[in-house]
Every structure is written in C-alpha cells, then in structure tokens.
Design an enzyme around this catalytic site. Structure first.
Site, PDB file in Angstrom:
ATOM      1  N   ASP A 256      84.453  14.753  64.384  1.00 32.12           N
ATOM      2  CA  ASP A 256      84.722  15.370  65.685  1.00 32.12           C
ATOM      3  C   ASP A 256      84.871  14.272  66.742  1.00 32.12           C
ATOM      4  OD1 ASP A 256      83.058  18.057  67.521  1.00 32.12           O
ATOM      5  OD2 ASP A 256      84.461  16.528  68.216  1.00 32.12           O
ATOM      6  N   ILE A 257      86.015  14.200  67.371  1.00 32.68           N
ATOM      7  CA  ILE A 257      86.301  13.120  68.338  1.00 32.68           C
ATOM      8  C   ILE A 257      85.348  13.150  69.529  1.00 32.68           C
ATOM      9  CG2 ILE A 257      87.992  14.409  69.766  1.00 32.68           C
ATOM     10  CD1 ILE A 257      89.758  11.840  69.623  1.00 32.68           C
TER      11      ILE A 257
ATOM     12  N   GLY B  11      91.992  24.397  70.034  1.00 31.86           N
ATOM     13  CA  GLY B  11      91.964  23.143  69.272  1.00 31.86           C
ATOM     14  C   GLY B  11      91.073  22.070  69.883  1.00 31.86           C
ATOM     15  N   VAL B  12      91.518  20.826  69.744  1.00 30.14           N
ATOM     16  CA  VAL B  12      90.682  19.709  70.231  1.00 30.14           C
ATOM     17  C   VAL B  12      90.561  19.764  71.760  1.00 30.14           C
ATOM     18  CG1 VAL B  12      92.585  18.008  70.403  1.00 30.14           C
ATOM     19  CG2 VAL B  12      90.250  17.233  69.966  1.00 30.14           C
ATOM     20  N   ASP B  13      91.598  20.281  72.412  1.00 27.26           N
ATOM     21  CA  ASP B  13      91.575  20.449  73.878  1.00 27.26           C
ATOM     22  C   ASP B  13      90.398  21.345  74.280  1.00 27.26           C
ATOM     23  OD1 ASP B  13      94.153  21.669  76.206  1.00 27.26           O
ATOM     24  OD2 ASP B  13      92.434  20.351  76.499  1.00 27.26           O
TER      25      ASP B  13
ATOM     26  N   SER C   3      99.635  16.941  68.077  1.00 30.32           N
ATOM     27  CA  SER C   3     100.705  17.896  67.763  1.00 30.32           C
ATOM     28  C   SER C   3     100.636  18.524  66.375  1.00 30.32           C
ATOM     29  CB  SER C   3     102.098  17.251  67.908  1.00 30.32           C
ATOM     30  OG  SER C   3     102.485  17.239  69.266  1.00 30.32           O
TER      31      SER C   3
HETATM   32  N1  APR Z   1      87.997  16.368  66.880  1.00 31.18           N
HETATM   33  C1  APR Z   1      89.110  15.770  66.395  1.00 31.18           C
HETATM   34  N2  APR Z   1      90.228  16.432  66.038  1.00 31.18           N
HETATM   35  C2  APR Z   1      90.208  17.776  66.180  1.00 31.18           C
HETATM   36  C3  APR Z   1      89.088  18.485  66.683  1.00 31.18           C
HETATM   37  C4  APR Z   1      87.949  17.723  67.038  1.00 31.18           C
HETATM   38  N3  APR Z   1      86.844  18.288  67.546  1.00 31.18           N
HETATM   39  N4  APR Z   1      89.395  19.820  66.700  1.00 31.18           N
HETATM   40  C5  APR Z   1      90.640  19.938  66.207  1.00 31.18           C
HETATM   41  N5  APR Z   1      91.136  18.719  65.883  1.00 31.18           N
HETATM   42  C6  APR Z   1      92.426  18.367  65.296  1.00 31.18           C
HETATM   43  C7  APR Z   1      93.138  19.439  64.544  1.00 31.18           C
HETATM   44  O1  APR Z   1      92.608  19.558  63.237  1.00 31.18           O
HETATM   45  C8  APR Z   1      94.549  18.857  64.516  1.00 31.18           C
HETATM   46  O2  APR Z   1      94.664  17.968  63.432  1.00 31.18           O
HETATM   47  O3  APR Z   1      93.317  18.022  66.347  1.00 31.18           O
HETATM   48  C9  APR Z   1      94.631  18.043  65.812  1.00 31.18           C
HETATM   49  C10 APR Z   1      95.570  18.606  66.873  1.00 31.18           C
HETATM   50  O4  APR Z   1      95.522  20.011  66.834  1.00 31.18           O
HETATM   51  P1  APR Z   1      95.455  20.884  68.199  1.00 31.18           P
HETATM   52  O5  APR Z   1      94.157  20.673  68.849  1.00 31.18           O
HETATM   53  O6  APR Z   1      95.876  22.255  67.850  1.00 31.18           O
HETATM   54  O7  APR Z   1      96.556  20.190  69.152  1.00 31.18           O
HETATM   55  P2  APR Z   1      98.145  20.260  69.128  1.00 31.18           P
HETATM   56  O8  APR Z   1      98.684  20.619  67.799  1.00 31.18           O
HETATM   57  O9  APR Z   1      98.589  18.984  69.793  1.00 31.18           O
HETATM   58  O10 APR Z   1      98.464  21.507  70.084  1.00 31.18           O
HETATM   59  C11 APR Z   1      98.160  21.383  71.450  1.00 31.18           C
HETATM   60  O11 APR Z   1      96.900  23.376  71.377  1.00 31.18           O
HETATM   61  O12 APR Z   1      94.702  23.434  71.869  1.00 31.18           O
HETATM   62  C12 APR Z   1      95.924  23.686  72.384  1.00 31.18           C
HETATM   63  O13 APR Z   1      95.712  23.314  74.738  1.00 31.18           O
HETATM   64  C13 APR Z   1      96.242  22.770  73.548  1.00 31.18           C
HETATM   65  O14 APR Z   1      98.230  23.940  74.075  1.00 31.18           O
HETATM   66  C14 APR Z   1      97.726  22.759  73.485  1.00 31.18           C
HETATM   67  C15 APR Z   1      98.020  22.767  71.993  1.00 31.18           C
END
Ligand code: APR
Length: 175
Positions: A10-11, A32-34, A123
């Site tokens: 987890d980042i 997601g990570v956001d 992404s």
């Molecule tokens: N730590 C590290 N990586 C993570 C974590 C975490 N806690 N949670 C999820 N991830 C990974 C996911 O497994 C994926 O490999 O982050 C990567 C990116 O996935 P997303 O978070 O879905 O991001 P993205 O595909 O860039 O889509 C962005 O999603 O969450 C929304 O607000 C965000 O609209 C934006 C879109």
C-alpha cells in the site's frame, strides 16, 4: 538499476519523500489509490486540492501529505485507455516525466542529495490501461529520465503488477 525498487503493498504506508497519486482531472478524490490517499491523508488534503483548479491529463501538481508518513503528494492524471489510438502512450509517459520534474524541483528546494518518490501503477485500474504496456512505459520512461540522485519505488498493489515490474525492472520471472 540500483535506484529503481519494486515494492508490493500500500503506497500510503511508505515513508518516502513523495508519493504519487493516480488522480482524475478534478483532483477532488475518487476510488482506487486516489480514494485511499485522500481517506488516510485527511480532509485537509481535499481543501488544498480544491484550490488547485484541477489538473489536465498527463500533468502533475504537488500538495502536502498531512496525515500520511510521506512529505508530499504529487497528483497526476493518467489517460483513460480507449484503444491505443488516442495518444494514451504519450500521455502516460508525460505523467511520469512531469512527476519527476516536480520531484527534482522539490529536491533542489529542500537541498536533498537523494529524493525518494513512489509511484502506483498509474491508469491501470479504473482507467483500464493494459497492465503490461503500462509497466513497460513506466519503467522505460523512468530509466530514461532519472539520475543517480533519485530513488524510484514502483508500488504494486496487485500480484500481477508485481510480477510485471519484477520482470521489467529486474528480469526476474515469478511463477
Ligand atoms: N497503494 C498502491 N496502489 C494501489 C492502492 C494502494 N493503496 N490501491 C489501488 N492501487 C493500484 C491499483 O491496483 C492499480 O494498479 O493503483 C493502480 C491504479 O488504479 P486506480 O487507483 O484505479 O487509478 P487509475 O486507473 O489511474 O484511475 C484513476 O480512478 O480512483 C479513481 O479518482 C481516480 O478517477 C480516477 C481514476
């Protein structure tokens, strides 16, 4: 390369200088990570993000990290993958380049010999970028633009990403 690390987890737990958030163009949070970053950093992060007036795809903006162990967060907006014919590759490259550009500015401002920055797999979740292609773009772009004074941590939350990055960075196959 000795200054590129592949980490599974987890980042938001990483005590590095900067973590990168895979945000959307509003910068107002999401899933997601956001979602995890905003939830753990606390509501002050959203208050700061509201003043940034969003962020274009491929670009990056820095904020404080509040309750997270890192010092700063760089929010970057990756491309939504459609079919590869909409500049997705160049936009994803641009995310990594703009994050490193901000990290170098941070390093200079803070007179750091070494700056440590952690990236999620931008992404490759909600934005549906093929994981193998995104990994190749991320590693090749980073290898081209970083010097020995930057340590990059590729944070893989999912096993598939970890295997892709271990192969791409260290040429290690995990069965
Ligand atoms: N730590 C590290 N990586 C993570 C974590 C975490 N806690 N949670 C999820 N991830 C990974 C996911 O497994 C994926 O490999 O982050 C990567 C990116 O996935 P997303 O978070 O879905 O991001 P993205 O595909 O860039 O889509 C962005 O999603 O969450 C929304 O607000 C965000 O609209 C934006 C879109």
């Amino acid at each position: 390369m000795k200054n590129i690390i592949v980490f599974k987890g987890d980042i938001t737990n990483l005590n590095v200088d900067i973590i990168v958030n895979a945000a959307n163009e509003t910068l107002l949070g999401g899933g997601g990570v956001d979602g995890v970053i905003h939830r753990k950093a606390g509501k002050e992060l959203l208050e700061e993000c509201k003043k940034l007036n969003g962020c274009n795809t491929g670009e990056a903006k820095m904020t404080n990290a509040y309750r997270l162990p890192c010092d700063k967060i760089i929010h970057t907006v990756g491309p939504i993958y459609r079919d590869g014919q909409y500049n997705e590759k160049q936009l994803l490259e641009s995310c990594y380049k703009n994050c490193i550009k901000l990290a170098k500015e941070y390093q200079k401002e803070n007179k750091l010999n070494i700056v440590k920055i952690a990236f999620p797999c931008i992404s490759t979740g909600v934005y549906r970028f093929p994981k193998d292609l995104a990994c190749e773009i991320a590693v090749n772009t980073i290898k081209k633009i970083i010097d020995d004074n930057i340590v990059v941590v590729f944070v893989c939350y999912e096993e598939i990403d970890y295997q892709l990055y271990m192969k791409e960075v260290h040429n290690i196959e995990i069965d």
